[in-house]
Write an enzyme that holds these catalytic residues in place. Sequence first.
Site, short mmCIF file in Angstrom:
data_model
loop_
_atom_site.label_atom_id
_atom_site.label_comp_id
_atom_site.label_asym_id
_atom_site.label_seq_id
_atom_site.Cartn_x
_atom_site.Cartn_y
_atom_site.Cartn_z
N SER A 77 29.19 -37.52 -23.44
CA SER A 77 28.90 -38.86 -22.91
C SER A 77 28.38 -39.77 -24.02
O SER A 77 27.77 -39.32 -24.99
CB SER A 77 27.86 -38.79 -21.80
OG SER A 77 28.31 -38.01 -20.73
N1 SAH Z 1 26.79 -33.53 -20.11
C1 SAH Z 1 27.94 -33.42 -20.98
C2 SAH Z 1 29.03 -34.39 -20.56
C3 SAH Z 1 30.30 -33.69 -20.39
S1 SAH Z 1 31.58 -34.57 -19.53
C4 SAH Z 1 27.56 -33.58 -22.43
O1 SAH Z 1 26.40 -33.91 -22.72
O2 SAH Z 1 28.39 -33.35 -23.31
C5 SAH Z 1 31.49 -33.86 -17.91
C6 SAH Z 1 31.62 -32.36 -17.80
O3 SAH Z 1 31.62 -32.04 -16.41
C7 SAH Z 1 32.92 -31.77 -18.35
O4 SAH Z 1 32.62 -30.78 -19.30
C8 SAH Z 1 33.62 -31.17 -17.12
O5 SAH Z 1 34.34 -29.99 -17.38
C9 SAH Z 1 32.43 -30.91 -16.21
N2 SAH Z 1 32.75 -30.80 -14.77
C10 SAH Z 1 33.60 -31.54 -14.02
N3 SAH Z 1 33.61 -31.12 -12.74
C11 SAH Z 1 32.72 -30.07 -12.67
C12 SAH Z 1 32.29 -29.20 -11.63
N4 SAH Z 1 32.77 -29.28 -10.37
N5 SAH Z 1 31.38 -28.25 -11.92
C13 SAH Z 1 30.87 -28.13 -13.19
N6 SAH Z 1 31.24 -28.92 -14.22
C14 SAH Z 1 32.16 -29.88 -13.97
#
Ligand code: SAH
Length: 214
Positions: A64
């Site tokens: 993000s």
């Molecule tokens: N917090 C992360 C942002 C990653 S983007 C960081 O600091 O880098 C969002 C993430 O949510 C992705 O890795 C995606 O695979 C995950 N995601 C999406 N749907 C999900 C679900 N149902 N359960 C767990 N993770 C999920």
Amino acid sequence: MKDTYRHKGLRKNLVNTLSSKGIQNQKVLDAIASIPRHFFFDKEFEDWAYEDKAFPIGCDQTISQPFTVAYQTQLLNVEKRDKVLEIGTGSGYQAAILAYMGARVFSIERQKVLFDRTKAFLGKNDFGNIRMFYKDGFEGLPEFAPFDHILLTAGATKFPDTLGSQLRIGGNMVIPIGKHIQTMYRYTRVSEVDFDEEIFAEFRFVPMLPGVNP
Ligand code: SAH
């Protein structure tokens, strides 16, 4: 990986940018000033780490944007020792920020490739107390509930009742909701069945997806 004076200087500039964009919580700014965001990037892209931008981390996912991380963290109002459930571990950066602030972090990721990579990375670098789980975040972690805070870092299409039931009364959930563009909501659980709703700014997140991706 090295954290040099140059990196520290770039982080200081990033913190100034975030504070000029309205992030006021000093604990959040201190965490961003302290955690080397370039550690979460491949070496060849490390110069991108201190831009206020999202960046691809593989599997169609992104780390993000720093402003988004700071904004969501500020809304959570985390205190030391609080139990925080994060949905969407991704790179682990948001989890590291929360752990730096003293939270006991539980983080769920549904992409096996990202889960394995980030688990190995966090294991090698001591970013504090972060427990990672490979599963569908919509299920939450009933065995560790209740949580003081729940943070979704992917876009949902509606309030997830199962996660709401894992919040302690008085606890809050920060969640982007919407199909193409998401609005940031904060829900505070005020009783067994009632949640107060507050509405904040618009963002763009990758979508919450159902099930796991092996
Ligand atoms: N917090 C992360 C942002 C990653 S983007 C960081 O600091 O880098 C969002 C993430 O949510 C992705 O890795 C995606 O695979 C995950 N995601 C999406 N749907 C999900 C679900 N149902 N359960 C767990 N993770 C999920």
